[in-house]
Design a protein around this motif. Sequence first.
Motif, PDB file in Angstrom:
ATOM      1  N   THR A  24      94.289 -23.768  41.379  1.00  0.00           N
ATOM      2  CA  THR A  24      95.275 -22.875  42.289  1.00  0.00           C
ATOM      3  C   THR A  24      94.869 -21.435  42.031  1.00  0.00           C
ATOM      4  OG1 THR A  24      97.681 -21.972  41.937  1.00  0.00           O
ATOM      5  CG2 THR A  24      96.481 -22.731  39.991  1.00  0.00           C
ATOM      6  N   ASP A  25      94.867 -20.596  42.863  1.00  0.00           N
ATOM      7  CA  ASP A  25      94.331 -19.015  42.883  1.00  0.00           C
ATOM      8  C   ASP A  25      95.566 -18.107  43.439  1.00  0.00           C
ATOM      9  OD1 ASP A  25      91.521 -18.904  42.339  1.00  0.00           O
ATOM     10  OD2 ASP A  25      91.234 -20.282  43.888  1.00  0.00           O
ATOM     11  N   PRO A  26      96.407 -17.741  42.613  1.00  0.00           N
ATOM     12  CA  PRO A  26      97.398 -16.699  42.932  1.00  0.00           C
ATOM     13  C   PRO A  26      96.732 -15.384  43.368  1.00  0.00           C
ATOM     14  CG  PRO A  26      97.690 -17.564  40.487  1.00  0.00           C
ATOM     15  CD  PRO A  26      96.107 -18.029  40.972  1.00  0.00           C
ATOM     16  N   VAL A  27      97.162 -14.694  44.179  1.00  0.00           N
ATOM     17  CA  VAL A  27      97.080 -13.400  44.809  1.00  0.00           C
ATOM     18  C   VAL A  27      98.195 -12.665  44.587  1.00  0.00           C
ATOM     19  CG1 VAL A  27      96.424 -11.875  46.750  1.00  0.00           C
ATOM     20  CG2 VAL A  27      95.544 -14.491  46.588  1.00  0.00           C
ATOM     21  N   VAL A  28      98.084 -11.789  43.447  1.00  0.00           N
ATOM     22  CA  VAL A  28      99.079 -10.842  43.307  1.00  0.00           C
ATOM     23  C   VAL A  28      99.039  -9.569  43.710  1.00  0.00           C
ATOM     24  CG1 VAL A  28     100.651  -9.806  41.063  1.00  0.00           C
ATOM     25  CG2 VAL A  28      99.484 -12.141  40.932  1.00  0.00           C
ATOM     26  N   VAL A  86      95.794 -23.644  51.792  1.00  0.00           N
ATOM     27  CA  VAL A  86      94.861 -24.395  51.259  1.00  0.00           C
ATOM     28  C   VAL A  86      93.596 -24.074  51.271  1.00  0.00           C
ATOM     29  CG1 VAL A  86      94.338 -26.834  50.653  1.00  0.00           C
ATOM     30  CG2 VAL A  86      96.664 -26.133  50.872  1.00  0.00           C
ATOM     31  N   PHE A  87      92.481 -23.998  50.258  1.00  0.00           N
ATOM     32  CA  PHE A  87      91.123 -23.560  50.663  1.00  0.00           C
ATOM     33  C   PHE A  87      90.438 -24.675  50.134  1.00  0.00           C
ATOM     34  CE2 PHE A  87      93.864 -19.722  50.368  1.00  0.00           C
ATOM     35  CZ  PHE A  87      93.254 -19.097  51.491  1.00  0.00           C
ATOM     36  N   VAL A 111      89.589 -28.029  45.681  1.00  0.00           N
ATOM     37  CA  VAL A 111      90.536 -27.592  46.641  1.00  0.00           C
ATOM     38  C   VAL A 111      91.453 -26.811  46.007  1.00  0.00           C
ATOM     39  CG1 VAL A 111      92.184 -28.164  48.259  1.00  0.00           C
ATOM     40  CG2 VAL A 111      90.153 -29.484  48.179  1.00  0.00           C
ATOM     41  N   SER A 112      91.688 -25.435  46.456  1.00  0.00           N
ATOM     42  CA  SER A 112      92.468 -24.560  45.678  1.00  0.00           C
ATOM     43  C   SER A 112      93.644 -24.320  46.559  1.00  0.00           C
ATOM     44  CB  SER A 112      91.731 -23.437  45.656  1.00  0.00           C
ATOM     45  OG  SER A 112      92.566 -22.529  44.958  1.00  0.00           O
ATOM     46  N   ILE A 113      94.751 -24.266  45.926  1.00  0.00           N
ATOM     47  CA  ILE A 113      96.245 -23.951  46.679  1.00  0.00           C
ATOM     48  C   ILE A 113      96.244 -22.457  46.290  1.00  0.00           C
ATOM     49  CG2 ILE A 113      98.455 -24.523  46.521  1.00  0.00           C
ATOM     50  CD1 ILE A 113      96.637 -26.732  47.082  1.00  0.00           C
ATOM     51  N   GLY A 114      96.560 -21.707  47.389  1.00  0.00           N
ATOM     52  CA  GLY A 114      96.844 -20.333  47.379  1.00  0.00           C
ATOM     53  C   GLY A 114      98.201 -20.002  47.357  1.00  0.00           C
ATOM     54  N   TYR A 115      98.384 -19.124  46.309  1.00  0.00           N
ATOM     55  CA  TYR A 115      99.819 -18.539  46.184  1.00  0.00           C
ATOM     56  C   TYR A 115      99.754 -16.762  46.387  1.00  0.00           C
ATOM     57  CZ  TYR A 115     101.708 -22.748  44.168  1.00  0.00           C
ATOM     58  OH  TYR A 115     101.990 -24.068  43.902  1.00  0.00           O
ATOM     59  N   TYR A 116     100.804 -16.424  46.958  1.00  0.00           N
ATOM     60  CA  TYR A 116     100.867 -15.075  46.709  1.00  0.00           C
ATOM     61  C   TYR A 116     102.254 -14.316  45.923  1.00  0.00           C
ATOM     62  CZ  TYR A 116     104.435 -14.080  50.433  1.00  0.00           C
ATOM     63  OH  TYR A 116     105.519 -13.971  51.217  1.00  0.00           O
ATOM     64  N   ALA A 117     101.846 -13.180  45.622  1.00  0.00           N
ATOM     65  CA  ALA A 117     103.110 -12.915  44.825  1.00  0.00           C
ATOM     66  C   ALA A 117     103.163 -11.397  44.698  1.00  0.00           C
ATOM     67  CB  ALA A 117     102.950 -13.209  43.206  1.00  0.00           C
ATOM     68  N   LEU A 118     104.377 -10.726  44.634  1.00  0.00           N
ATOM     69  CA  LEU A 118     104.663  -9.249  44.746  1.00  0.00           C
ATOM     70  C   LEU A 118     105.067  -8.882  43.204  1.00  0.00           C
ATOM     71  CD1 LEU A 118     106.622  -8.861  47.998  1.00  0.00           C
ATOM     72  CD2 LEU A 118     103.962  -8.655  47.608  1.00  0.00           C
ATOM     73  N   TYR A 119     104.274  -7.712  42.610  1.00  0.00           N
ATOM     74  CA  TYR A 119     104.664  -7.419  41.272  1.00  0.00           C
ATOM     75  C   TYR A 119     104.264  -6.124  41.057  1.00  0.00           C
ATOM     76  CZ  TYR A 119     105.308  -8.617  36.359  1.00  0.00           C
ATOM     77  OH  TYR A 119     105.868  -8.881  35.125  1.00  0.00           O
ATOM     78  N   ASN A 120     105.497  -5.515  40.257  1.00  0.00           N
ATOM     79  CA  ASN A 120     105.298  -4.091  40.089  1.00  0.00           C
ATOM     80  C   ASN A 120     104.334  -3.712  38.898  1.00  0.00           C
ATOM     81  OD1 ASN A 120     105.389  -1.198  39.065  1.00  0.00           O
ATOM     82  ND2 ASN A 120     107.936  -1.232  39.488  1.00  0.00           N
ATOM     83  N   ARG A 153      87.330 -13.381  48.523  1.00  0.00           N
ATOM     84  CA  ARG A 153      87.599 -12.204  49.451  1.00  0.00           C
ATOM     85  C   ARG A 153      88.549 -12.743  50.619  1.00  0.00           C
ATOM     86  NH1 ARG A 153      85.566  -7.212  49.738  1.00  0.00           N
ATOM     87  NH2 ARG A 153      83.737  -7.921  48.345  1.00  0.00           N
ATOM     88  N   GLU A 154      87.962 -13.804  51.086  1.00  0.00           N
ATOM     89  CA  GLU A 154      88.807 -14.712  52.021  1.00  0.00           C
ATOM     90  C   GLU A 154      90.301 -14.989  51.791  1.00  0.00           C
ATOM     91  OE1 GLU A 154      88.541 -19.139  54.267  1.00  0.00           O
ATOM     92  OE2 GLU A 154      87.207 -18.254  53.411  1.00  0.00           O
ATOM     93  N   ILE A 155      90.472 -15.491  50.608  1.00  0.00           N
ATOM     94  CA  ILE A 155      91.832 -15.861  50.340  1.00  0.00           C
ATOM     95  C   ILE A 155      92.792 -14.715  50.068  1.00  0.00           C
ATOM     96  CG2 ILE A 155      93.037 -16.537  48.128  1.00  0.00           C
ATOM     97  CD1 ILE A 155      90.557 -18.468  47.366  1.00  0.00           C
ATOM     98  N   ILE A 156      92.127 -13.589  49.309  1.00  0.00           N
ATOM     99  CA  ILE A 156      92.985 -12.046  49.319  1.00  0.00           C
ATOM    100  C   ILE A 156      93.328 -11.731  51.021  1.00  0.00           C
ATOM    101  CG2 ILE A 156      92.867  -9.796  49.037  1.00  0.00           C
ATOM    102  CD1 ILE A 156      91.162 -10.478  46.649  1.00  0.00           C
ATOM    103  N   GLU A 157      92.389 -11.728  51.796  1.00  0.00           N
ATOM    104  CA  GLU A 157      92.554 -11.246  53.402  1.00  0.00           C
ATOM    105  C   GLU A 157      93.476 -12.270  54.023  1.00  0.00           C
ATOM    106  OE1 GLU A 157      88.708 -11.569  54.783  1.00  0.00           O
ATOM    107  OE2 GLU A 157      88.055  -9.601  54.140  1.00  0.00           O
ATOM    108  N   LYS A 158      93.471 -13.669  53.549  1.00  0.00           N
ATOM    109  CA  LYS A 158      94.553 -14.524  54.387  1.00  0.00           C
ATOM    110  C   LYS A 158      95.804 -14.192  53.602  1.00  0.00           C
ATOM    111  CE  LYS A 158      96.028 -18.267  56.028  1.00  0.00           C
ATOM    112  NZ  LYS A 158      96.261 -18.223  57.658  1.00  0.00           N
TER     113      LYS A 158
END
Length: 249
Positions: A24-28, A86-87, A111-120, A153-158
């Motif tokens: 799993t790869d979280p993009v925070v 999914v990547f 295979v990585s599951i991409g998550y995104y999150a918003l955080y202060n 980089r691709e995961i962040i852009e997505k």
Amino acid sequence: MDSQQQFLKKSEEAKDLFLPHLSTDPVVFGFDRSELKVLLLQMTYRKQWLLPGGYVKKDEDLDDAAKRVLKERAGVSDIYLEEFAVFGKNKRSEFYFEDFDDSLWQKQRFVSIGYYALYNPDNAVLVVDELSEKCEWISLSQLNEIELAMDHREIIEKALLTLRERITYKPIGYNLLPEKFTLSELQKLYETILGKELNRGNFYRKIKNLGILRKLNEQRRGGAHKSPDLYSFDEENYKKALENGLSNW
């Protein structure tokens, strides 16, 4: 123990703890000083930057794994995560571990599951795990200046594209702004994420009609101009909008 020896040690431990071939790869994303930033780790091995990702325990739900990994690798907890992609390109991580024998557990196809999150960022007390040298908020404008490993980089852009799409039917700001904020500060957040300017009158009218804001009997003091009104999020309505979407945007 050098960085390669650390990986070998972790590889042996991982075989018993985690599911093979799944990560799993979280993009925070964080909003700080009118800039959108992303949380990254600089690894001791190869000195490249990565997302604070990791592996899934054999008895663990995916969402729980993503939250655990973020806490262990970056010190971030109590965070709202949303799965977005999914990547799974072949050999997506093989080059990163090229110094190791092909039998290395981490070198196998994942295979990585991409998550995104918003955080202060102000709410985070970042930590550095044993495989990392740094854990930092990096501005999106600076990503071209650093070396990102694998396909991160691709995961962040997505993730950014997904955030821009979902901003049209899901609220944002609860985890990015201080408890009290002005409409101008909220508009700046939307503009930063979308990468374009918004008409002030239209934005103010739409955002007020959503019912997710509570106007406070306070103003922002200290400026040269008229003190603007302060707002906070109506937590109950905000949560409903997250679950059901926005109908008036």
